[in-house]
Scaffold this active site. Structure first.
Site, PDB file in Angstrom:
ATOM      1  CE  LYS A 483      -0.214  -0.406   4.991  1.00 20.03           C
ATOM      2  NZ  LYS A 483      -0.845  -1.113   6.095  1.00 20.03           N
ATOM      3  NE  ARG A 581      -6.729   0.402  10.721  1.00 18.23           N
ATOM      4  CZ  ARG A 581      -5.490   0.184  10.287  1.00 18.23           C
ATOM      5  NH1 ARG A 581      -4.597   1.171  10.312  1.00 18.23           N
ATOM      6  NH2 ARG A 581      -5.137  -0.988   9.822  1.00 18.23           N
ATOM      7  CE1 TYR A 709      11.754  32.826   2.524  1.00 18.22           C
ATOM      8  CE2 TYR A 709      11.872  30.417   2.588  1.00 18.22           C
ATOM      9  CZ  TYR A 709      11.618  31.592   1.900  1.00 18.22           C
ATOM     10  OH  TYR A 709      11.227  31.540   0.599  1.00 18.22           O
ATOM     11  CG  MET A 758       7.936  24.364  -1.282  1.00 20.39           C
ATOM     12  SD  MET A 758       6.913  25.317  -2.405  1.00 20.39           S
ATOM     13  CE  MET A 758       5.933  26.276  -1.267  1.00 20.39           C
TER      14      MET A 758
HETATM   15  C1  LIG Z   1      -0.153  -1.866   6.863  1.00 22.44           C
HETATM   16  C2  LIG Z   1      -0.746  -3.079   7.382  1.00 22.44           C
HETATM   17  C3  LIG Z   1       0.055  -4.199   7.659  1.00 22.44           C
HETATM   18  C4  LIG Z   1       1.552  -4.181   7.619  1.00 22.44           C
HETATM   19  O1  LIG Z   1       2.047  -3.560   8.786  1.00 22.44           O
HETATM   20  P1  LIG Z   1       3.607  -3.388   9.050  1.00 22.44           P
HETATM   21  O2  LIG Z   1       3.685  -2.879  10.440  1.00 22.44           O
HETATM   22  O3  LIG Z   1       4.110  -2.414   8.062  1.00 22.44           O
HETATM   23  O4  LIG Z   1       4.201  -4.719   8.890  1.00 22.44           O
HETATM   24  C5  LIG Z   1      -0.594  -5.374   8.019  1.00 22.44           C
HETATM   25  N1  LIG Z   1      -1.933  -5.423   8.108  1.00 22.44           N
HETATM   26  C6  LIG Z   1      -2.729  -4.351   7.891  1.00 22.44           C
HETATM   27  C7  LIG Z   1      -4.199  -4.484   8.017  1.00 22.44           C
HETATM   28  C8  LIG Z   1      -2.155  -3.145   7.527  1.00 22.44           C
HETATM   29  O5  LIG Z   1      -2.931  -2.078   7.312  1.00 22.44           O
END
Ligand SMILES: *Cc1c(COP(=O)(O)O)cnc(C)c1O
Length: 814
Positions: A483, A581, A709, A758
C-alpha cells in the site's frame, strides 16, 4: 554471529595485547573512512603498496573503535585498545575468514574463470533466491581481500553461498580455496584475459582449477585442454555445444533479440528462451542452467526463470549523455576479451546508429603489440564502429591500423581537446583500463541531472523478504503490504520482484492501487484493505479481493455481485479485536453468519484482524487479548459456516514478537523495506531506500551573517554553507532543520542550518571538502529513517511515505 567472529579471530595465531579480554565484535572493517566503524568493529590494518592503515588507528580509537589486528602497535596508541599482533595482517584476514567459513555447513558454489564470474554469480543469485537465503560476493569482490570480506558476511540465516574467485598469478588460488571451500564448482569462460601472470594458457587453467580441489562436483564447458587438467577422481557435470558425450548437450538458435537453447540432459529434452544474443551471455546462461539442473529444478521452472534474466550492469552502465548521446560506461578494464564483450553490449544497447569507441591501451593480452592491435582493429571493423578515439602511448603508436581514428597520448590531452570533438546523437562506449581514469571522460560526457532521486536496492528487498520468510513455520503463507506505493518505495517494480519471489498475496489500501498493479501485469492475488462501495464494480472487473469489514459493506458488495451473477467471488472478513479501526465486532458476528450462510455468490477466502500493539511489548497482555478474541470469533465463523479459510493477524512486528500466532498467513509491511523496531533485528535487515541529492551551490559567510528565512541560523564564526535542492515539498519535515538533522556529504555529517525551505535546504560544510555537484545522502545507511523518525517524534512509516512523487525512483540490483 558475534560468537563465531570471536572464535574465528581467537584461532588466528597472534599475540593479544590489551586490557579488555571481554570482547564483543560484530563487524569487520578494513576501510578507516567507513561511517560504520564503531566499538564493536574489528579493524584489520592492511598494508598496501601505497597505503598503510596503521596510520589511521589513532583516529579510529578516537571514534570508539577498540579492536585491531596489526603488525605493530603505533607508539601513541599503546594501552588504548586491544591489539592482535600478527606477522601479516592480510594473511591474518584470510585465516580469520577461513576459520569463520568453516563454522558453517551449507552448500557453497565457487566460481572462477576469466570472464563471466560476476554475471553468473548475479544470475544464479537471481534464479535461486526464491528458494534459498543466499550469501554472495558483493559486486566483483573476488580478490585476496575481496574474498575474505565476502565470506565474513555469512550468517546463520544463509543456506546457500555463491562466491567468485579471481586470480592473476600463481599461489593465489590455494588461499582463496581455503576461504571459500566450495562444495560445488563452476568454471566459467577461460578466455585469454590476465595472461600476464601465467606462463601459458595451460598453466592458467591448472591454477584456476585449484579452487575445486575439495569440491563435490565441477560444472564446466567440456573442452579437451581443460579435461587433461581435471583430477580423474573429480565428479564432473559438463555441457557442450559439440561434444555429444558431455552430460548436457546444448544447441542454440538466435532470434531478433533473444536466443533459443535446446537442452538435452539424459532423457530430458527441452527449450529455453533467454533474452540475450551475444555469445558470452549465452555461455553464462548455460552455466546457470547447469546449476538448476544439478539442483533438480523442473523444466518449467527453469524455462520461466531463465527468460527473466537481465543484463548485469555492475561494470557496464548505460547513462544519458550530453547532446543526446547515450554512453556505456566500462571505465573498468581493458583486456581483449572484455572489449569483445563490451562491443557486443554496445551493439545490443545502442540507441543511435552512429557508434563511437573511446579506447585506452590494452593490457594483459599475452600477445605482441603488433598482433594485439591487428586483432583489435579487426574486431572494431567487424563491429562497424564509426569512429575510434584511442588514448595511450601504445595505441597512438598503432594508430595506422585503425580507420577513422584519432589518438591522444593520455587522458589529459584528450580532455583538453574535448570541445572540438562534437559528440552528439551517438552511442559512445567508454572502455579503458583503470589507470587511464576514464571516469573523468564519463563525467564530461554524462548529462548532469541535478536531481534528487530515491534509489531502491532490489537486492535488499529480496534479502529482507527472505529474512522474514525464515521466521515462518512451514506452510505459513505471506502477504506483502504494498500500500501507499510500496511504503513510498515504488509499486510496480516491487510487486514484480515479489511475484518473482512467489509471495502468496499482495495487500493494498485502495482499489485504484490494486487496479494499477493488475493493469501493469501483476498476477498475484491482491487484497484491498479499504474498498469503498463505489469501487466495488472495478474491484470485480479487475479480480481484486475486497476486505469486508461491516454488514453494510457486505450487503452492498453482495448486491452488485448478485447482479453480475458471480459465483464464489473471494472476499476477506476483517474482525475488530481491539484496534477499533475497521472490522466486525463481537456483537455483529451473528448477523454476519446469517448473511453468509448458504451464500454461493462470495467465498470467504480469509479471516483477518489487525493488532494495535504488536510493536510494543509493554502491551503484551492487550496483544494476547486481541489474539484470543481473534481465535474465538474466527472459530465461531468457521464452525457455523463450515468453512476453512486462511486466518491471519500478524504484521511485521507481530512476526517478531508473537510468532506463535502465525496462523495460515502473515502480513509483512515495513520489514520488507528494511525497517524494524527491534535493534537486533534491524542489524539483520538491509537498507532499501537511499535518498540522494547534489550540492547546488557552496558559499562562505562571515561571522554574524545569517542563513535562510527568519535568520534562524546566525554564524558565530566564518562558515561554509552548501545549498541542496530538496525541501519540505519533497517530504523532508521542517522539524529536521535548524541543527536537528544532517545529511552526509563525502562521508561526513553536514548539519542542516536554518529552516528547511519548500524546495531547498542549507547545511554547514565548514569542515568538509566539497564542491557544487557533489553527492548528498539525505537518508539511507546514515542517517537511517529510524533515526530521523526518533528525532522528529514520528515513525519511519511516515518518513518513507512522505517522500513526494516528484522525487524520481531509481531501481537497481547490485
Ligand atoms: C499496513 C498493514 C500491515 C503491515 O504492517 P507493518 O507494520 O508495516 O508490517 C498489516 N496489516 C494491515 C491491516 C495493515 O494495514
Amino acid at each position: 554471529m558475534s560468537q563465531k567472529i570471536l572464535k574465528s579471530i581467537q584461532d588466528v595465531p597472534a599475540t593479544f595485547i590489551g586490557n579488555n579480554t571481554d570482547l564483543t565484535i560484530d563487524a569487520i572493517a578494513i576501510d578507516s573512512r567507513s561511517l560504520q566503524n564503531g566499538p564493536q568493529t574489528l579493524f584489520f590494518a592492511l598494508v598496501g603498496a601505497n597505503n598503510d592503515a596503521h596510520q589511521y588507528i589513532k583516529d579510529l580509537i578516537a571514534i570508539g573503535v577498540q579492536n585491531f589486528v596489526v603488525t605493530h602497535i603505533p607508539l601513541e596508541c599503546e594501552g588504548q585498545a586491544n591489539f592482535f599482533v600478527v606477522e601479516n595482517t592480510l594473511t591474518a584476514l584470510q585465516q580469520f575468514a577461513a576459520n569463520y567459513r568453516s563454522l558453517f555447513d551449507f552448500p557453497i558454489i565457487g566460481l572462477t574463470g576469466s570472464n563471466g564470474k560476476t554475471i553468473v554469480k548475479e544470475w544464479l543469485n537471481f534464479l535461486l533466491s526464491p528458494d534459498y537465503n543466499i550469501i554472495r560476493s558483493p559486486k566483483s569482490y573476488n580478490s585476496q581481500i575481496g574474498v575474505p570480506l565476502s565470506v565474513i558476511a555469512i550468517n546463520e540465516q544463509h543456506n546457500l553461498g555463491i562466491f567468485e574467485a579471481g586470480i592473476s598469478t600463481h599461489y593465489e588460488m590455494e588461499k582463496l580455496e581455503k576461504i571459500i571451500k566450495p562444495t560445488i564448482g563452476i568454471l566459467t569462460n577461460i578466455g585469454s584475459a590476465h595472461d600476464e601472470g601465467f606462463v601459458n594458457l595451460e598453466n592458467k587453467i591448472a591454477e584456476k582449477l585449484k579452487l575445486f580441489e575439495h569440491a563435490q562436483v565441477l560444472i564446466y564447458n567440456k573442452n579437451e585442454i581443460i579435461n587433461t587438467f581435471i583430477n580423474p577422481e573429480m565428479k564432473i557435470f559438463s555441457w557442450s555445444f559439440d561434444c555429444k558425450d558431455a552430460d548436457v548437450f546444448v544447441s542454440k538458435k538466435s532470434a531478433l533479440d533473444k536466443t533459443f537453447l535446446n537442452v538435452q540432459f539424459g532423457k530430458q529434452r527441452f527449450d529455453i528462451k533467454i533474452p540475450f544474443q551475444d555469445m558470452a551471455s549465452v555461455e553464462n546462461a548455460i552455466s546457470c542452467v547447469m546449476v538448476l539442473l544439478y539442483f533438480k529444478y523442473d523444466e518449467e521452472t527453469i524455462q520461466n526463470r531463465m527468460e527473466l534474466l537481465y543484463p548485469v550492469e555492475m561494470r557496464l552502465k548505460v547513462k544519458n549523455g550530453i547532446n543526446n548521446c547515450s554512453i556505456i560506461d566500462d571505465s573498468y578494464s581493458s583486456d581483449f576479451q572484455s572489449l569483445k564483450i563490451a562491443l557486443d553490449f554496445l551493439e545490443s544497447q545502442k540507441q543511435y546508429k552512429r557508434k563511437t569507441l573511446i579506447l585506452s591501451d590494452i593490457f594483459q593480452s599475452g600477445l605482441s603489440n603488433d598482433e594485439l592491435y591487428t586483432k583489435v582493429s579487426q574486431l572494431i571493423i567487424s563491429n562497424k564502429i564509426d569512429r575510434v578515439i584511442g588514448i595511450g602511448e601504445t595505441i597512438t603508436a598503432f594508430e595506422k591500423k585503425f580507420a577513422n581514428c584519432i589518438t591522444y597520448k593520455n587522458t589529459a590531452e584528450f580532455i583538453s581537446k574535448f570541445d572540438d570533438l562534437n559528440f552528439a546523437n551517438e552511442t559512445i562506449l567508454i572502455k579503458g583500463a583503470r589507470t587511464f581514469q576514464f571516469e573523468e571522460i564519463v563525467s564530461l560526457l554524462e548529462e548532469k541531472t541535478h536531481e534528487t532521486v530515491l534509489e531502491i536496492n532490489l537486492n535488499a528487498i529480496s534479502h529482507n523478504l527472505n529474512f522474514f520468510k525464515s521466521k515462518l513455520k512451514p506452510n505459513v503463507k505471506i502477504m506483502v503490504m504494498v500500500k501507499a506505493f510500496g511504503y513510498g518505495n515504488g509499486g510496480f517494480e516491487i510487486a514484480k520482484l515479489l511475484e518473482h519471489h512467489k509471495v502468496d498475496y499482495l495487500g493494498v489500501a485502495f482499489a485504484d492501487e490494486g487496479i494499477s498493479l493488475k493493469s501493469a501485469g501483476i498476477h498475484l492475488p491482491i487484497m484491498v484493505l479499504n474498498p469503498e462501495t463505489t469501487s466495488f464494480p472495478a474491484i470485480i472487473q479487475h479480480q481484486l479481493e475486497p476486505e469486508i469489514y461491516s454488514l453494510k459493506g457486505l450487503h452492498a458488495f453482495l448486491k452488485i455481485a448478485e447482479q453480475k451473477n458471480l459465483n464464489q467471488f473471494p472476499i476477506h472478513i476483517k474482525l475488530d479485536t481491539g484496534m477499533h479501526r475497521l472490522g466486525f465486532e463481537d456483537n455483529t458476528i451473528a448477523d454476519l453468519i446469517a448473511t453468509l450462510r448458504g451464500n454461493q455468490t462470495v467465498k470467504v477466502k480469509s479471516i483477518l484482524s489487525h493488532m494495535a500493539t504488536s510493536d510494543d511489548l509493554e502491551f503484551k497482555d492487550f496483544a494476547h487479548s486481541q489474539i484470543d478474541l481473534f481465535e474465538k470469533l474466527s472459530c465461531k465463523l468457521m464452525t457455523e459456516l463450515q468453512i476453512k479459510p486462511l486466518r491471519h493477524i500478524l504484521n511485521t512486528s507481530g512476526i517478531s514478537n508473537y510468532s506463535d500466532s502465525q496462523y495460515d498467513m502473515v502480513r509483512l509491511g515495513i520489514g520488507l523495506y528494511g525497517v524494524s523496531n527491534d535493534v537486533e533485528e534491524q542489524k539483520k535487515l538491509e537498507n532499501v531506500g537511499t535518498l540522494k541529492s547534489v550540492i547546488s551551490q557552496v558559499r562562505r559567510i562571515a561571522s554574524g551573517e545569517s542563513v535562510g528565512y527568519g535568520r534562524r541560523f546566525i554564524a558565530d564564526k566564518p562558515t561554509k554553507i552548501a545549498t541542496i535542492p530538496i525541501g519540505y515539498a519533497d517530504g523532508i519535515s521542517r522539524g529536521w532543520g535548524n541543527g536537528s538533522g544532517y545529511v552526509i556529504i563525502n562521508k561526513s555529517k553536514a548539519f542542516i542550518v536554518g529552516s528547511i525551505c519548500m524546495d531547498m535546504l542549507m547545511v554547514d560544510v565548514t569542515d568538509i571538502e566539497c564542491a557544487e555537484g557533489d553527492q548528498v545522502i539525505v537518508f539511507g545507511e546514515s542517517p537511517t529513517v529510524t533515526y530521523m523518525a526518533q528525532k522528529l517524534n514520528t515513525i519511519p512509516y511516515e518518513i518513507l511515505t512522505s517522500i513526494s512523487q516528484r522525487v524520481k525512483r531509481v531501481f537497481y540490483r547490485e
